[in-house]
Motif scaffolding. Structure first.
Motif, PDB file in Angstrom:
ATOM      1  N   THR A  18       0.719  -1.391   0.154  1.00 51.49           N
ATOM      2  CA  THR A  18       0.074  -0.138  -0.014  1.00 51.49           C
ATOM      3  C   THR A  18       0.871   1.303   0.200  1.00 51.49           C
ATOM      4  N   SER A  19       2.179   0.974   0.332  1.00 55.27           N
ATOM      5  CA  SER A  19       3.019   2.389   0.456  1.00 55.27           C
ATOM      6  C   SER A  19       3.467   2.702  -0.797  1.00 55.27           C
ATOM      7  N   SER A  20       3.144   1.742  -1.819  1.00 56.90           N
ATOM      8  CA  SER A  20       3.688   2.087  -3.344  1.00 56.90           C
ATOM      9  C   SER A  20       3.003   3.468  -3.686  1.00 56.90           C
ATOM     10  N   VAL A  21       1.662   3.647  -3.171  1.00 56.99           N
ATOM     11  CA  VAL A  21       0.912   4.644  -3.621  1.00 56.99           C
ATOM     12  C   VAL A  21       1.745   5.997  -3.283  1.00 56.99           C
ATOM     13  N   GLY A  22       2.082   5.977  -1.861  1.00 63.84           N
ATOM     14  CA  GLY A  22       2.828   7.070  -1.650  1.00 63.84           C
ATOM     15  C   GLY A  22       4.241   7.300  -2.183  1.00 63.84           C
ATOM     16  N   THR A  23       4.731   6.089  -2.541  1.00 60.56           N
ATOM     17  CA  THR A  23       5.979   6.299  -3.214  1.00 60.56           C
ATOM     18  C   THR A  23       5.798   6.847  -4.657  1.00 60.56           C
ATOM     19  N   ILE A  24       4.734   6.405  -5.313  1.00 62.49           N
ATOM     20  CA  ILE A  24       4.508   7.162  -6.603  1.00 62.49           C
ATOM     21  C   ILE A  24       4.204   8.628  -6.277  1.00 62.49           C
ATOM     22  N   VAL A  25       3.272   8.955  -5.527  1.00 62.05           N
ATOM     23  CA  VAL A  25       2.915  10.349  -5.328  1.00 62.05           C
ATOM     24  C   VAL A  25       4.147  11.236  -5.070  1.00 62.05           C
ATOM     25  N   ASP A  26       5.144  10.521  -4.053  1.00 68.99           N
ATOM     26  CA  ASP A  26       6.453  11.083  -3.742  1.00 68.99           C
ATOM     27  C   ASP A  26       7.277  11.528  -4.822  1.00 68.99           C
ATOM     28  N   LEU A  27       7.526  10.254  -5.619  1.00 68.34           N
ATOM     29  CA  LEU A  27       8.682  10.405  -6.651  1.00 68.34           C
ATOM     30  C   LEU A  27       7.998  11.333  -7.698  1.00 68.34           C
ATOM     31  N   GLY A  28       6.675  10.976  -8.371  1.00 68.40           N
ATOM     32  CA  GLY A  28       6.120  11.611  -9.399  1.00 68.40           C
ATOM     33  C   GLY A  28       6.065  13.278  -9.018  1.00 68.40           C
ATOM     34  N   LEU A  29       5.676  13.629  -7.963  1.00 68.15           N
ATOM     35  CA  LEU A  29       5.380  15.241  -7.525  1.00 68.15           C
ATOM     36  C   LEU A  29       6.910  15.626  -7.470  1.00 68.15           C
ATOM     37  N   HIS A  30       7.681  14.975  -6.865  1.00 63.65           N
ATOM     38  CA  HIS A  30       9.145  15.180  -6.800  1.00 63.65           C
ATOM     39  C   HIS A  30       9.857  15.515  -8.037  1.00 63.65           C
ATOM     40  N   TRP A  31       9.609  14.612  -9.123  1.00 61.23           N
ATOM     41  CA  TRP A  31      10.279  14.796 -10.399  1.00 61.23           C
ATOM     42  C   TRP A  31       9.422  15.972 -10.978  1.00 61.23           C
ATOM     43  N   VAL A  32       8.071  16.126 -10.964  1.00 60.15           N
ATOM     44  CA  VAL A  32       7.628  17.343 -11.635  1.00 60.15           C
ATOM     45  C   VAL A  32       8.222  18.652 -11.098  1.00 60.15           C
ATOM     46  N   LEU A  33       8.261  18.637  -9.645  1.00 57.80           N
ATOM     47  CA  LEU A  33       8.653  19.871  -9.051  1.00 57.80           C
ATOM     48  C   LEU A  33      10.109  20.219  -9.612  1.00 57.80           C
ATOM     49  N   SER A  34      11.037  19.230  -9.281  1.00 58.86           N
ATOM     50  CA  SER A  34      12.282  19.548  -9.493  1.00 58.86           C
ATOM     51  C   SER A  34      12.619  19.547 -11.037  1.00 58.86           C
ATOM     52  N   THR A  35      11.825  19.272 -11.897  1.00 56.63           N
ATOM     53  CA  THR A  35      11.886  19.362 -13.275  1.00 56.63           C
ATOM     54  C   THR A  35      11.704  20.575 -13.902  1.00 56.63           C
ATOM     55  N   TYR A  36      10.276  21.160 -13.341  1.00 61.80           N
ATOM     56  CA  TYR A  36       9.675  22.078 -13.982  1.00 61.80           C
ATOM     57  C   TYR A  36       9.644  23.352 -13.179  1.00 61.80           C
ATOM     58  N   ALA A  37       9.444  23.185 -11.952  1.00 62.29           N
ATOM     59  CA  ALA A  37       9.466  24.269 -10.953  1.00 62.29           C
ATOM     60  C   ALA A  37      10.643  24.707 -10.301  1.00 62.29           C
ATOM     61  N   PHE A  38      11.535  23.927 -10.176  1.00 62.41           N
ATOM     62  CA  PHE A  38      12.942  23.793  -9.454  1.00 62.41           C
ATOM     63  C   PHE A  38      14.237  23.230 -10.310  1.00 62.41           C
ATOM     64  N   ARG A  39      14.175  23.209 -11.671  1.00 63.27           N
ATOM     65  CA  ARG A  39      15.206  22.983 -12.526  1.00 63.27           C
ATOM     66  C   ARG A  39      16.501  23.524 -12.344  1.00 63.27           C
ATOM     67  N   GLY A  40      17.686  23.090 -11.992  1.00 63.30           N
ATOM     68  CA  GLY A  40      18.875  23.678 -11.695  1.00 63.30           C
ATOM     69  C   GLY A  40      19.093  24.447 -10.537  1.00 63.30           C
ATOM     70  N   ASN A  41      18.001  24.255  -9.591  1.00 61.87           N
ATOM     71  CA  ASN A  41      17.987  25.149  -8.208  1.00 61.87           C
ATOM     72  C   ASN A  41      18.136  23.872  -7.263  1.00 61.87           C
TER      73      ASN A  41
END
Length: 161
Positions: A18-41
């Motif tokens: 069941t924690s795989s849901v949280g892992t997907i949320v964590d990794l997916g949102l982290h990738w989106v934020l670090s790629t688009y909102a904070f890239r290079g920061n």
């Protein structure tokens, strides 16, 4: 009275699945934020993005834990019980988050020193995934033995509320 290995293993497997849901949320949102909102920061990709993604994943995991994984250990499912357990779970998540951030920084600095994946948008996410293994183990122990713990009183099993 202690838990049997079979019961503990069963809860752990259910927790991991069941924690795989949280892992997907964590990794997916982290990738989106670090790629688009904070890239290079650095601060955005390694501190702000994982903070946001971890908290949202923690809330998703708590809901699954409360309603499915440890539901039989909750005597009353009401608003008060939900928020009391959420507060305890979130406090444990803060400890897990600190562990995750420290491990994530360690993996990042290891990758930098080895010149691995530098310039890749997947490097922060890989560091995050590796660090989640440590924080996930901590969360299971806290959930099983503290937050949703069974207590014994007068030879009867009392379910924590």
């Amino acid at each position: 009275m202690s838990r049997s290995w079979k019961e503990l293993l069963s809860k752990f497997v259910m927790f991991v699945l069941t924690s795989s849901v949280g892992t997907i949320v964590d990794l997916g949102l982290h990738w989106v934020l670090s790629t688009y909102a904070f890239r290079g920061n650095y601060w955005g990709s390694y501190w702000i993005a994982p903070t946001i993604s971890f908290e949202l994943a923690a809330i998703a995991n708590f809901c699954i834990a409360y309603f499915f994984v440890w539901t039989e250990r909750i005597s009353q499912h009401n608003t008060r019980s939900f928020f009391r357990h959420l507060a305890a779970y979130n406090a444990a998540c803060i400890g897990a988050y600190i562990l995750k951030l420290l491990a994530m920084q360690g993996f990042h600095f290891l990758f930098v020193s080895l010149h691995w994946l530098q310039e890749s948008t997947l490097e922060p996410v890989l560091c995050n995934l590796l660090a989640l293994t440590f924080s996930g183990g901590f969360n299971f122990v806290m959930s099983e033995f503290v937050i949703f713990n069974k207590t014994i009183k007068n030879s009867k099993t009392i379910i924590n509320d």
